[in-house]
Design a protein around this motif. Structure first.
Motif, PDB file in Angstrom:
ATOM      1  N   VAL A 179       0.954  -2.526  -6.660  1.00 29.95           N
ATOM      2  CA  VAL A 179       2.192  -2.820  -5.931  1.00 29.95           C
ATOM      3  C   VAL A 179       1.903  -3.786  -4.784  1.00 29.95           C
ATOM      4  CG1 VAL A 179       3.973  -1.815  -4.440  1.00 29.95           C
ATOM      5  CG2 VAL A 179       3.323  -0.657  -6.567  1.00 29.95           C
ATOM      6  N   THR A 216       8.953   2.304  -3.530  1.00 32.30           N
ATOM      7  CA  THR A 216       8.984   2.031  -4.967  1.00 32.30           C
ATOM      8  C   THR A 216       9.776   3.102  -5.707  1.00 32.30           C
ATOM      9  OG1 THR A 216       7.011   3.325  -5.530  1.00 32.30           O
ATOM     10  CG2 THR A 216       6.664   1.053  -4.793  1.00 32.30           C
ATOM     11  N   ILE A 275       9.059  -2.204  -6.905  1.00 27.67           N
ATOM     12  CA  ILE A 275       9.446  -2.278  -5.490  1.00 27.67           C
ATOM     13  C   ILE A 275      10.970  -2.231  -5.397  1.00 27.67           C
ATOM     14  CG2 ILE A 275       9.409  -3.689  -3.406  1.00 27.67           C
ATOM     15  CD1 ILE A 275       6.742  -4.910  -4.464  1.00 27.67           C
TER      16      ILE A 275
END
Ligand SMILES: *[C@@H]1O[C@H](CO)[C@@H](O)[C@H](O)[C@H]1NC(C)=O
Length: 213
Positions: free
Chosen positions: A47, A159, A172
């Motif tokens: 991420v 997220t 996200i």
């Protein structure tokens, strides 16, 4: 990192015990990524790298694969840059910088890629915090000042769980990103400080800062 891992392990253990009694997923109401999954370090780093790539190697394909359609981006630091330091806007401080993926893509897609280095990554079950710093010299139009100011920032990335089968298991969904846009405005030569050799100007700081200096 270690604390967050322990917190995640604790949650999973409780989840395993609680689920049979509940007959379903007890964590849905808590918003833990939709189904109670808790991200691990690799998923958190992915991420974080996705966020970096959105700034440094942007493509619409990337944005479509790592952001939810409803993603929102809050960054007064970016708004300050968009506004060129002007209090009159065009975007009001405190409002969403981008209120959807389409809006993010329209804004970010027209920007040059800006590389930055990730300094730290922390995470809990569904949120990744990234601390980053631009390598110098910073990019900017025209002649940059001979001596540049360093730009460091922090972003908290909420997220949502996207499924084990996906190559992007955590998307996200919310970006809270702030950085030293004062330094950036200096490097862009929009902000030109005067009297740099003088004493530090605590008067210009909010009182809660100046009291601590
Ligand atoms: C940004 O980087 C991506 C990936 O390398 C590239 O496809 C894209 O054209 C670049 N954008 C700009 C504005 O240079």
């Amino acid at each position: 990192m270690r604390n967050s891992i322990l917190a995640c392990v604790g949650l999973l253990a409780v989840n395993a015990i609680a689920a049979p009694n509940n007959g379903g997923n007890p964590w849905n109401g808590w918003g833990y990524s939709g189904n109670g999954r808790c991200m691990n370090d690799d998923q958190a780093n992915k991420v974080a790298n996705n966020f970096r790539d959105l700034i440094s190697a942007y493509t619409t394909t990337l944005a479509n694969s790592v952001l939810t359609t409803t993603v929102q981006d809050y960054s007064d630091s970016v708004i300050e840059l968009i506004d060129g330091g002007c209090p009159s806007g065009p975007i009001a401080l405190g409002s969403a910088t981008f209120a959807s993926r389409a809006s993010f893509e329209a804004g970010q897609g027209s920007q040059p890629n800006i590389t930055f280095n990730i300094l730290n990554v922390w995470h809990n079950c569904d949120t990744v915090t990234v601390r980053w710093r631009l390598p110098m010299p910073n990019p900017g139009p025209g002649a940059a000042p001979a001596v540049q100011e360093e730009v460091t920032g922090i972003a908290a990335l909420e997220t949502v769980w996207n499924g084990w089968q996906s190559s992007q298991q955590f998307l996200i969904n919310m970006i809270y990103s702030e950085f030293n846009s004062g330094a950036w405005l200096y490097d862009l030569e929009i902000f030109k400080p005067a009297n740099c050799a003088g004493a530090r100007r605590t008067r210009s700081l909010p009182s809660y800062f100046s009291q601590k200096i």
